[in-house]
Scaffold this motif. Structure first.
Motif, PDB file in Angstrom:
ATOM      1  N   GLN A 113      52.398  14.863  22.368  1.00  0.00           N
ATOM      2  CA  GLN A 113      51.835  14.535  23.681  1.00  0.00           C
ATOM      3  C   GLN A 113      50.997  15.696  24.222  1.00  0.00           C
ATOM      4  O   GLN A 113      49.936  15.489  24.799  1.00  0.00           O
ATOM      5  CB  GLN A 113      52.952  14.171  24.675  1.00  0.00           C
ATOM      6  CG  GLN A 113      53.702  12.904  24.316  1.00  0.00           C
ATOM      7  CD  GLN A 113      52.811  11.685  24.249  1.00  0.00           C
ATOM      8  OE1 GLN A 113      51.887  11.512  25.024  1.00  0.00           O
ATOM      9  NE2 GLN A 113      53.091  10.823  23.277  1.00  0.00           N
ATOM     10  N   ASN A 154      37.687  13.878  32.187  1.00  0.00           N
ATOM     11  CA  ASN A 154      37.132  12.557  31.963  1.00  0.00           C
ATOM     12  C   ASN A 154      35.706  12.681  31.424  1.00  0.00           C
ATOM     13  O   ASN A 154      35.194  13.789  31.249  1.00  0.00           O
ATOM     14  CB  ASN A 154      37.176  11.724  33.254  1.00  0.00           C
ATOM     15  CG  ASN A 154      36.423  12.385  34.386  1.00  0.00           C
ATOM     16  OD1 ASN A 154      35.386  12.998  34.169  1.00  0.00           O
ATOM     17  ND2 ASN A 154      36.939  12.263  35.602  1.00  0.00           N
ATOM     18  N   LEU A 155      35.060  11.562  31.165  1.00  0.00           N
ATOM     19  CA  LEU A 155      33.737  11.582  30.555  1.00  0.00           C
ATOM     20  C   LEU A 155      32.715  12.290  31.449  1.00  0.00           C
ATOM     21  O   LEU A 155      31.877  13.053  30.961  1.00  0.00           O
ATOM     22  CB  LEU A 155      33.286  10.154  30.238  1.00  0.00           C
ATOM     23  CG  LEU A 155      32.000  10.025  29.445  1.00  0.00           C
ATOM     24  CD1 LEU A 155      32.114  10.740  28.105  1.00  0.00           C
ATOM     25  CD2 LEU A 155      31.661   8.550  29.223  1.00  0.00           C
ATOM     26  N   GLU A 186      33.236  14.718  33.552  1.00  0.00           N
ATOM     27  CA  GLU A 186      33.478  16.158  33.464  1.00  0.00           C
ATOM     28  C   GLU A 186      32.978  16.719  32.129  1.00  0.00           C
ATOM     29  O   GLU A 186      32.456  17.831  32.079  1.00  0.00           O
ATOM     30  CB  GLU A 186      34.970  16.462  33.647  1.00  0.00           C
ATOM     31  CG  GLU A 186      35.460  16.166  35.045  1.00  0.00           C
ATOM     32  CD  GLU A 186      36.968  16.209  35.174  1.00  0.00           C
ATOM     33  OE1 GLU A 186      37.447  16.369  36.310  1.00  0.00           O
ATOM     34  OE2 GLU A 186      37.675  16.063  34.152  1.00  0.00           O
ATOM     35  N   PHE A 187      33.136  15.932  31.063  1.00  0.00           N
ATOM     36  CA  PHE A 187      32.648  16.338  29.751  1.00  0.00           C
ATOM     37  C   PHE A 187      31.139  16.560  29.788  1.00  0.00           C
ATOM     38  O   PHE A 187      30.634  17.579  29.330  1.00  0.00           O
ATOM     39  CB  PHE A 187      33.009  15.282  28.697  1.00  0.00           C
ATOM     40  CG  PHE A 187      32.390  15.529  27.357  1.00  0.00           C
ATOM     41  CD1 PHE A 187      32.939  16.468  26.498  1.00  0.00           C
ATOM     42  CD2 PHE A 187      31.264  14.827  26.958  1.00  0.00           C
ATOM     43  CE1 PHE A 187      32.366  16.697  25.245  1.00  0.00           C
ATOM     44  CE2 PHE A 187      30.688  15.049  25.714  1.00  0.00           C
ATOM     45  CZ  PHE A 187      31.249  15.987  24.858  1.00  0.00           C
ATOM     46  N   LYS A 194      49.410  18.007  22.470  1.00  0.00           N
ATOM     47  CA  LYS A 194      48.182  18.177  21.677  1.00  0.00           C
ATOM     48  C   LYS A 194      47.170  17.063  21.893  1.00  0.00           C
ATOM     49  O   LYS A 194      45.974  17.279  21.726  1.00  0.00           O
ATOM     50  CB  LYS A 194      48.523  18.243  20.182  1.00  0.00           C
ATOM     51  CG  LYS A 194      49.272  19.480  19.781  1.00  0.00           C
ATOM     52  CD  LYS A 194      48.355  20.657  19.698  1.00  0.00           C
ATOM     53  CE  LYS A 194      49.085  21.831  19.073  1.00  0.00           C
ATOM     54  NZ  LYS A 194      48.262  23.007  19.002  1.00  0.00           N
ATOM     55  N   THR A 195      47.640  15.860  22.217  1.00  0.00           N
ATOM     56  CA  THR A 195      46.726  14.721  22.324  1.00  0.00           C
ATOM     57  C   THR A 195      46.397  14.345  23.763  1.00  0.00           C
ATOM     58  O   THR A 195      45.657  13.396  23.986  1.00  0.00           O
ATOM     59  CB  THR A 195      47.306  13.483  21.600  1.00  0.00           C
ATOM     60  OG1 THR A 195      48.553  13.130  22.202  1.00  0.00           O
ATOM     61  CG2 THR A 195      47.467  13.749  20.118  1.00  0.00           C
ATOM     62  N   LYS A 196      46.922  15.092  24.720  1.00  0.00           N
ATOM     63  CA  LYS A 196      46.664  14.782  26.124  1.00  0.00           C
ATOM     64  C   LYS A 196      45.172  14.926  26.428  1.00  0.00           C
ATOM     65  O   LYS A 196      44.534  15.901  26.029  1.00  0.00           O
ATOM     66  CB  LYS A 196      47.466  15.722  27.023  1.00  0.00           C
ATOM     67  CG  LYS A 196      47.316  15.413  28.482  1.00  0.00           C
ATOM     68  CD  LYS A 196      48.181  16.334  29.325  1.00  0.00           C
ATOM     69  CE  LYS A 196      48.016  15.991  30.784  1.00  0.00           C
ATOM     70  NZ  LYS A 196      48.792  16.882  31.630  1.00  0.00           N
ATOM     71  N   ARG A 197      44.656  13.940  27.129  1.00  0.00           N
ATOM     72  CA  ARG A 197      43.237  13.957  27.490  1.00  0.00           C
ATOM     73  C   ARG A 197      42.983  15.090  28.476  1.00  0.00           C
ATOM     74  O   ARG A 197      43.728  15.285  29.427  1.00  0.00           O
ATOM     75  CB  ARG A 197      42.840  12.630  28.124  1.00  0.00           C
ATOM     76  CG  ARG A 197      41.371  12.601  28.491  1.00  0.00           C
ATOM     77  CD  ARG A 197      40.997  11.357  29.198  1.00  0.00           C
ATOM     78  NE  ARG A 197      41.062  10.244  28.272  1.00  0.00           N
ATOM     79  CZ  ARG A 197      40.521   9.081  28.503  1.00  0.00           C
ATOM     80  NH1 ARG A 197      39.892   8.858  29.626  1.00  0.00           N
ATOM     81  NH2 ARG A 197      40.622   8.120  27.614  1.00  0.00           N
ATOM     82  N   LYS A 198      41.919  15.802  28.250  1.00  0.00           N
ATOM     83  CA  LYS A 198      41.543  16.909  29.126  1.00  0.00           C
ATOM     84  C   LYS A 198      40.273  16.515  29.860  1.00  0.00           C
ATOM     85  O   LYS A 198      39.181  16.613  29.322  1.00  0.00           O
ATOM     86  CB  LYS A 198      41.328  18.177  28.312  1.00  0.00           C
ATOM     87  CG  LYS A 198      42.578  18.638  27.590  1.00  0.00           C
ATOM     88  CD  LYS A 198      42.284  19.775  26.637  1.00  0.00           C
ATOM     89  CE  LYS A 198      43.514  20.207  25.902  1.00  0.00           C
ATOM     90  NZ  LYS A 198      43.762  19.481  24.686  1.00  0.00           N
TER      91      LYS A 198
END
Length: 98
Positions: A61, A69-70, A72-73, A63-67
């Motif tokens: 969880q 949103n699009l 912000e990316f 390692k795969t947690k989203r950092k």
């Protein structure tokens, strides 16, 4: 007549290994899971090559947690402010076979 038996193990200072051959992982599956929970990721090898890694759910969880949103990316993109111009193609549409 005396027989000497030597027990071979992959443990290091009483701890289970972080790398397991597939046969050993199958035979000691519960122990391998316990090691993943307490000692971190456990690698399973097949034919001497690293094949998979067993990790705790907590680690997975994390390692795969989203950092972010699009939006912000894209806002953090190194291309932001580069005056890159992208034009939409005005070519005719193409037929799609169904």
């Amino acid at each position: 007549m005396m027989t000497t038996v030597t027990r071979m193990t992959n443990t290091h200072k009483g701890r289970a290994p972080a790398t397991w051959a597939i046969a050993e992982a199958k035979a000691r599956f519960s122990e391998m899971i316990d090691c993943a929970l307490t000692d971190g990721p456990q690698t399973i090898t097949r034919k001497g090559q690293k094949a998979v890694v067993v990790v705790s759910n907590e680690e997975w969880q994390r390692k795969t947690k989203r950092k972010g949103n699009l939006a912000e990316f894209f806002a953090a993109s190194p291309l932001r402010g580069s005056d890159l111009k992208i034009e939409r193609s005005r070519d005719e549409t193409r037929a799609i076979k169904l």
